[in-house]
Design an enzyme around this catalytic site. Structure first.
Site, PDB file in Angstrom:
ATOM      1  N   GLU A   1      44.825  46.359  24.880  1.00  0.00           N
ATOM      2  CA  GLU A   1      45.505  47.495  25.519  1.00  0.00           C
ATOM      3  C   GLU A   1      45.861  47.141  26.961  1.00  0.00           C
ATOM      4  O   GLU A   1      45.061  46.517  27.657  1.00  0.00           O
ATOM      5  CB  GLU A   1      44.545  48.689  25.480  1.00  0.00           C
ATOM      6  CG  GLU A   1      45.143  50.006  25.888  1.00  0.00           C
ATOM      7  CD  GLU A   1      44.141  51.167  25.730  1.00  0.00           C
ATOM      8  OE1 GLU A   1      43.403  51.219  24.717  1.00  0.00           O
ATOM      9  OE2 GLU A   1      44.091  52.000  26.641  1.00  0.00           O
TER      10      GLU A   1
ATOM     11  N   ASP B   1      47.148  49.250  30.284  1.00  0.00           N
ATOM     12  CA  ASP B   1      47.296  50.650  30.717  1.00  0.00           C
ATOM     13  C   ASP B   1      47.820  50.842  32.120  1.00  0.00           C
ATOM     14  O   ASP B   1      47.331  50.202  33.038  1.00  0.00           O
ATOM     15  CB  ASP B   1      45.909  51.319  30.826  1.00  0.00           C
ATOM     16  CG  ASP B   1      45.218  51.509  29.532  1.00  0.00           C
ATOM     17  OD1 ASP B   1      45.882  51.828  28.562  1.00  0.00           O
ATOM     18  OD2 ASP B   1      43.981  51.338  29.523  1.00  0.00           O
TER      19      ASP B   1
ATOM     20  N   GLU C   1      47.472  54.283  34.245  1.00  0.00           N
ATOM     21  CA  GLU C   1      46.991  55.670  34.216  1.00  0.00           C
ATOM     22  C   GLU C   1      47.224  56.273  35.596  1.00  0.00           C
ATOM     23  O   GLU C   1      46.821  55.696  36.605  1.00  0.00           O
ATOM     24  CB  GLU C   1      45.500  55.721  33.872  1.00  0.00           C
ATOM     25  CG  GLU C   1      45.227  55.367  32.424  1.00  0.00           C
ATOM     26  CD  GLU C   1      43.764  55.551  32.044  1.00  0.00           C
ATOM     27  OE1 GLU C   1      43.499  56.119  30.981  1.00  0.00           O
ATOM     28  OE2 GLU C   1      42.895  55.127  32.824  1.00  0.00           O
TER      29      GLU C   1
ATOM     30  N   ARG D   1      28.655  47.095  40.076  1.00  0.00           N
ATOM     31  CA  ARG D   1      28.921  47.289  38.657  1.00  0.00           C
ATOM     32  C   ARG D   1      28.778  45.974  37.879  1.00  0.00           C
ATOM     33  O   ARG D   1      28.334  45.966  36.738  1.00  0.00           O
ATOM     34  CB  ARG D   1      30.343  47.837  38.528  1.00  0.00           C
ATOM     35  CG  ARG D   1      30.684  48.418  37.203  1.00  0.00           C
ATOM     36  CD  ARG D   1      32.030  49.123  37.335  1.00  0.00           C
ATOM     37  NE  ARG D   1      32.670  49.267  36.053  1.00  0.00           N
ATOM     38  CZ  ARG D   1      33.975  49.211  35.856  1.00  0.00           C
ATOM     39  NH1 ARG D   1      34.788  48.997  36.889  1.00  0.00           N
ATOM     40  NH2 ARG D   1      34.479  49.378  34.670  1.00  0.00           N
TER      41      ARG D   1
END
Ligand SMILES: *[C@@H]1O[C@H](CO)[C@@H](O)[C@H](O)[C@H]1NC(C)=O
Ligand SMILES: *[C@@H]1O[C@H](CO)[C@@H](O)[C@H](O)[C@H]1NC(C)=O
Length: 289
Positions: free
Chosen positions: A100, A102, A104, A275
């Site tokens: 995918e 993207d 957004e 993260r």
């Protein structure tokens, strides 16, 4: 005669070169169809609108699937208060191992900037977010958002300015999205649990309907006959997006990308040590990209 033929040929080339870019896009219904909440997808000739209200969001999808090429669309994002809403324009394959690419667009309260988040999924794994704000207000005019996908990389562009290049690093053992055909999609939905200021600002339904407008639909990509027959698109034939002048950044584009990253980038997963205590492998090779 030879001179005349050459002259005609030059004329044609001039036209191909100069008229090519200005060629209008296809009609919405030639390339796309409503895929979610048909009554919230309004197509009034040139402009197609997706509407989000407290009953439903909406979406559309391409009629065909593609492997490599360029897709572009002009979007005017939700005007005024768009907090809590997300509008997406993306390419995706199907299944749990899907790929995918993207765009957004995360809405905001009136006068506050939209965020553009891009992400890349390969074999079902995403977590490659980058975020930026734009050098213009995307709610007052239409702007062109494009994905250029070749065997070399995936390039995200805004008004032809590259904002992200996801390289094929298979030679470093990193998987690349290249063997699943993709559809092209857009949708608008309520995401007030995370979209605006990390979910602090909720959708104000008294400002509904929230409308994203689209026009100038372009798909110049290799259309697959079925999602299992990719031979036409990943064989030996060279397409225009395989040319190094297209699939690699020019010096000018490289400068544009550096400018975007220096002035408009607000988040890059590659630099999020909280993260990712171990820097993702592709980030080690991408360096500034
Ligand atoms: C919304 O505006 C605030 C304040 O300017 C900003 O911090 C935030 O990044 C903007 N975008 C989103 C999607 O929250
Ligand atoms: C949707 O919003 C409108 C206007 O605020 C309100 O009148 C209506 O009751 C709402 N409908 C639902 C299903 O919440």
């Amino acid at each position: 005669m030879v001179g005349m033929g050459w002259f005609m040929c030059m004329m044609l080339m001039v036209c191909v070169i100069s008229c090519g870019e200005a060629a209008p896009g296809a009609k919405f219904e030639d390339l796309y169809r409503s895929s979610w909440a048909m009554d919230h997808c309004v197509n009034d000739g040139e402009v197609t609108k997706l509407k989000l209200d407290n009953f439903s969001g909406a979406g559309f999808e391409s009629r065909s699937k593609y492997l490599f090429g360029k897709v572009s669309i002009q979007i005017k994002l939700v005007e005024g208060d768009s907090a809590g809403t997300v509008t997406a324009f993306y390419m995706s394959s199907e299944g749990s191992n899907h790929n995918e690419f993207d765009f957004e667009f995360l809405g905001n309260t009136t006068g506050e900037p939209y965020i553009v988040q891009t992400n890349v999924y390969v074999n079902g794994v995403g977590n490659r977010e980058q975020r930026l704000n734009l050098w213009f207000d995307p709610t007052t005019e239409f702007h062109t958002y494009s994905i250029l996908w070749s065997k070399r990389n995936v390039m995200f562009m805004v008004d032809e300015t590259p904002i992200r290049v996801h390289k094929n690093l298979e030679d470093k053992g990193i998987p690349f999205a290249k063997d699943q055909a993709m559809g092209v999609y857009s949708s608008i939905w309520n995401a007030d649990d995370w979209a605006t200021q990390g979910g602090l600002v909720k959708t104000d339904w008294s400002h509904a309907p929230f409308i994203a407008s689209y026009k100038d639909f372009k798909i110049d990509a290799c259309e697959v006959p079925t999602t299992t027959d990719l031979s036409k698109c990943n064989g030996d034939q060279r397409f225009w997006w395989d040319e190094p002048t297209v699939s690699e950044l020019s010096l000018h584009q490289n400068h544009q990308l550096i400018w975007v990253r220096a002035n408009h980038m607000i988040y890059d997963y590659c630099f999020d040590a909280a993260r990712f205590p171990v820097t993702p492998l592709e980030c080690q090779h991408h360096r500034h990209l």
